[in-house]
Design a protein around this motif. Structure first.
Motif, PDB file in Angstrom:
ATOM      1  N   GLU A  54      80.935  52.882  52.168  1.00  0.00           N
ATOM      2  CA  GLU A  54      80.832  54.418  52.093  1.00  0.00           C
ATOM      3  C   GLU A  54      79.661  54.648  51.466  1.00  0.00           C
ATOM      4  OE1 GLU A  54      83.694  57.988  50.603  1.00  0.00           O
ATOM      5  OE2 GLU A  54      84.555  56.059  50.321  1.00  0.00           O
ATOM      6  N   ASN A  55      79.094  55.638  51.962  1.00  0.00           N
ATOM      7  CA  ASN A  55      77.827  55.992  51.231  1.00  0.00           C
ATOM      8  C   ASN A  55      77.779  57.472  51.225  1.00  0.00           C
ATOM      9  OD1 ASN A  55      75.142  57.083  50.731  1.00  0.00           O
ATOM     10  ND2 ASN A  55      73.969  55.565  52.312  1.00  0.00           N
ATOM     11  N   SER A  56      77.962  57.769  49.814  1.00  0.00           N
ATOM     12  CA  SER A  56      78.402  59.310  49.379  1.00  0.00           C
ATOM     13  C   SER A  56      77.222  60.211  49.740  1.00  0.00           C
ATOM     14  CB  SER A  56      78.796  59.381  47.911  1.00  0.00           C
ATOM     15  OG  SER A  56      77.737  58.621  47.291  1.00  0.00           O
ATOM     16  N   GLY A  57      76.118  59.614  49.545  1.00  0.00           N
ATOM     17  CA  GLY A  57      74.897  60.499  50.132  1.00  0.00           C
ATOM     18  C   GLY A  57      73.724  59.786  50.373  1.00  0.00           C
ATOM     19  N   GLU A  58      73.276  60.253  51.528  1.00  0.00           N
ATOM     20  CA  GLU A  58      71.769  59.560  52.032  1.00  0.00           C
ATOM     21  C   GLU A  58      70.889  60.851  52.278  1.00  0.00           C
ATOM     22  OE1 GLU A  58      70.203  56.279  54.705  1.00  0.00           O
ATOM     23  OE2 GLU A  58      72.433  56.644  54.690  1.00  0.00           O
ATOM     24  N   ILE A  59      69.581  60.627  52.144  1.00  0.00           N
ATOM     25  CA  ILE A  59      68.704  61.598  52.505  1.00  0.00           C
ATOM     26  C   ILE A  59      68.121  61.011  53.759  1.00  0.00           C
ATOM     27  CG2 ILE A  59      66.551  62.851  52.112  1.00  0.00           C
ATOM     28  CD1 ILE A  59      67.603  63.025  49.126  1.00  0.00           C
ATOM     29  N   LEU A  60      67.974  61.627  54.814  1.00  0.00           N
ATOM     30  CA  LEU A  60      67.527  61.262  56.252  1.00  0.00           C
ATOM     31  C   LEU A  60      66.317  62.422  56.460  1.00  0.00           C
ATOM     32  CD1 LEU A  60      70.276  60.327  58.238  1.00  0.00           C
ATOM     33  CD2 LEU A  60      68.738  58.760  56.770  1.00  0.00           C
ATOM     34  N   PHE A  61      65.164  61.885  56.784  1.00  0.00           N
ATOM     35  CA  PHE A  61      64.075  62.932  57.432  1.00  0.00           C
ATOM     36  C   PHE A  61      64.384  62.852  58.917  1.00  0.00           C
ATOM     37  CE2 PHE A  61      62.337  61.460  53.200  1.00  0.00           C
ATOM     38  CZ  PHE A  61      62.050  62.474  52.607  1.00  0.00           C
ATOM     39  N   VAL A  62      64.486  64.235  59.479  1.00  0.00           N
ATOM     40  CA  VAL A  62      64.718  64.207  60.789  1.00  0.00           C
ATOM     41  C   VAL A  62      63.651  65.001  61.271  1.00  0.00           C
ATOM     42  CG1 VAL A  62      66.262  65.054  62.444  1.00  0.00           C
ATOM     43  CG2 VAL A  62      67.142  64.177  60.273  1.00  0.00           C
ATOM     44  N   TYR A  63      62.963  64.437  62.661  1.00  0.00           N
ATOM     45  CA  TYR A  63      61.949  64.998  62.988  1.00  0.00           C
ATOM     46  C   TYR A  63      62.552  65.549  64.506  1.00  0.00           C
ATOM     47  CZ  TYR A  63      59.533  62.800  59.315  1.00  0.00           C
ATOM     48  OH  TYR A  63      59.081  62.535  58.115  1.00  0.00           O
ATOM     49  N   LEU A  64      62.093  66.507  64.879  1.00  0.00           N
ATOM     50  CA  LEU A  64      62.627  67.241  66.187  1.00  0.00           C
ATOM     51  C   LEU A  64      61.274  67.866  67.047  1.00  0.00           C
ATOM     52  CD1 LEU A  64      64.589  68.265  63.840  1.00  0.00           C
ATOM     53  CD2 LEU A  64      66.035  68.687  65.934  1.00  0.00           C
ATOM     54  N   GLN A  65      61.263  67.924  68.301  1.00  0.00           N
ATOM     55  CA  GLN A  65      60.460  68.369  69.277  1.00  0.00           C
ATOM     56  C   GLN A  65      61.304  69.334  70.202  1.00  0.00           C
ATOM     57  OE1 GLN A  65      58.689  65.425  71.645  1.00  0.00           O
ATOM     58  NE2 GLN A  65      57.411  67.005  72.741  1.00  0.00           N
ATOM     59  N   LYS A  66      60.370  70.419  70.345  1.00  0.00           N
ATOM     60  CA  LYS A  66      61.195  71.518  71.438  1.00  0.00           C
ATOM     61  C   LYS A  66      60.798  71.136  72.730  1.00  0.00           C
ATOM     62  CE  LYS A  66      61.728  76.510  71.855  1.00  0.00           C
ATOM     63  NZ  LYS A  66      61.333  77.647  71.307  1.00  0.00           N
ATOM     64  N   ILE A  67      61.709  70.961  73.593  1.00  0.00           N
ATOM     65  CA  ILE A  67      61.665  70.639  74.951  1.00  0.00           C
ATOM     66  C   ILE A  67      62.487  71.858  75.755  1.00  0.00           C
ATOM     67  CG2 ILE A  67      62.326  68.870  76.723  1.00  0.00           C
ATOM     68  CD1 ILE A  67      60.812  67.639  74.715  1.00  0.00           C
ATOM     69  N   GLY A  68      61.483  72.567  76.446  1.00  0.00           N
ATOM     70  CA  GLY A  68      62.030  73.671  77.117  1.00  0.00           C
ATOM     71  C   GLY A  68      62.576  74.709  76.154  1.00  0.00           C
ATOM     72  N   ASP A  69      63.933  74.899  76.166  1.00  0.00           N
ATOM     73  CA  ASP A  69      64.551  75.962  75.132  1.00  0.00           C
ATOM     74  C   ASP A  69      65.307  75.308  74.096  1.00  0.00           C
ATOM     75  OD1 ASP A  69      64.666  78.519  74.420  1.00  0.00           O
ATOM     76  OD2 ASP A  69      66.659  78.790  75.178  1.00  0.00           O
ATOM     77  N   SER A  70      65.122  73.877  74.343  1.00  0.00           N
ATOM     78  CA  SER A  70      66.011  73.133  73.241  1.00  0.00           C
ATOM     79  C   SER A  70      65.269  72.455  72.352  1.00  0.00           C
ATOM     80  CB  SER A  70      66.752  72.255  74.151  1.00  0.00           C
ATOM     81  OG  SER A  70      67.813  72.836  74.864  1.00  0.00           O
ATOM     82  N   TRP A  71      65.910  71.933  71.141  1.00  0.00           N
ATOM     83  CA  TRP A  71      65.372  71.101  70.314  1.00  0.00           C
ATOM     84  C   TRP A  71      65.702  69.683  70.124  1.00  0.00           C
ATOM     85  CZ3 TRP A  71      61.073  71.812  67.256  1.00  0.00           C
ATOM     86  CH2 TRP A  71      60.566  73.193  67.355  1.00  0.00           C
ATOM     87  N   LYS A  72      65.213  68.873  70.342  1.00  0.00           N
ATOM     88  CA  LYS A  72      65.758  67.385  70.345  1.00  0.00           C
ATOM     89  C   LYS A  72      65.154  66.461  69.499  1.00  0.00           C
ATOM     90  CE  LYS A  72      67.144  67.861  74.839  1.00  0.00           C
ATOM     91  NZ  LYS A  72      68.309  67.672  75.600  1.00  0.00           N
ATOM     92  N   LEU A  73      65.764  65.619  68.722  1.00  0.00           N
ATOM     93  CA  LEU A  73      65.560  64.666  67.556  1.00  0.00           C
ATOM     94  C   LEU A  73      64.352  63.534  68.449  1.00  0.00           C
ATOM     95  CD1 LEU A  73      68.435  65.995  66.972  1.00  0.00           C
ATOM     96  CD2 LEU A  73      68.622  63.845  65.596  1.00  0.00           C
ATOM     97  N   TYR A  74      63.519  63.334  67.688  1.00  0.00           N
ATOM     98  CA  TYR A  74      62.695  62.214  68.131  1.00  0.00           C
ATOM     99  C   TYR A  74      62.743  60.928  67.158  1.00  0.00           C
ATOM    100  CZ  TYR A  74      58.469  64.026  65.906  1.00  0.00           C
ATOM    101  OH  TYR A  74      57.630  64.522  64.787  1.00  0.00           O
ATOM    102  N   ASN A  75      62.937  61.115  65.841  1.00  0.00           N
ATOM    103  CA  ASN A  75      62.609  60.209  64.893  1.00  0.00           C
ATOM    104  C   ASN A  75      63.685  60.675  63.621  1.00  0.00           C
ATOM    105  OD1 ASN A  75      61.824  57.878  63.635  1.00  0.00           O
ATOM    106  ND2 ASN A  75      59.897  58.697  63.162  1.00  0.00           N
ATOM    107  N   ILE A  76      64.257  59.473  62.975  1.00  0.00           N
ATOM    108  CA  ILE A  76      65.038  59.783  61.807  1.00  0.00           C
ATOM    109  C   ILE A  76      64.718  58.607  60.936  1.00  0.00           C
ATOM    110  CG2 ILE A  76      67.291  59.811  60.929  1.00  0.00           C
ATOM    111  CD1 ILE A  76      68.312  60.537  63.676  1.00  0.00           C
TER     112      ILE A  76
END
Length: 150
Positions: A125-147
């Motif tokens: 159980e990891n009570s708290g982790e910080i992730l850096f999430v990177y997204l790219q806009k594809i059309g009208d949607s946002w998609k994750l490309y790296n975490i």
């Protein structure tokens, strides 16, 4: 008569101001793109928790690092060989920090809690982790490309 009209006008103005203030309080304060980004992040982690691999990949840029992470999680924790049974991974997004949008790209810090269960017992159980999430806009949607982990 004049005082009744003044009273009605004063009440009308006060009600108008009150409605305007209350309407402003109901706003999330997020732009439409920020809402789409938060939806993509929550959707991605919920799909992994639900073992919905296609659903999780649908929130990712095709063949990106995040897309391949879904495949790696599936292969590591849920192999088809049946060697590991009753594994359950739950990711709970606790908070999404300020979203920075630069053109067609965005980044944010995500605070996440992770729980791994084996045969109903918590093994990690990891009570708290910080992730850096990177997204790219594809059309009208946002998609994750790296975490990335902090």
């Amino acid at each position: 008569m004049k005082s009744a009209k003044s009273l009605k006008l004063t009440i009308f103005i006060l009600l108008s101001v009150l409605i305007a203030v209350l309407t402003g309080c109901a706003s999330t304060g997020l732009s439409p793109d920020e809402i789409k980004i938060t939806d993509a992040i929550y959707g991605y982690f919920q799909a992994i928790s639900d073992q919905d691999w296609d659903g999780a990949r649908s929130y990712c840029v095709y063949e990106s690092t995040a897309y391949n992470d879904v495949n790696n999680i599936k292969e590591l924790w849920y192999p088809d060989s049946g060697e590991i049974e009753e594994i359950d991974i739950d990711f709970i997004v606790k908070d999404i920090d300020t979203i920075i949008i630069t053109g067609e790209y965005a980044e944010t810090q995500v605070y996440i809690k992770g729980i791994i269960l084996y045969n109903g017992e918590i093994v990690q159980e990891n009570s708290g982790e910080i992730l850096f999430v990177y997204l790219q806009k594809i059309g009208d949607s946002w998609k994750l490309y790296n975490i990335e982990e902090e």
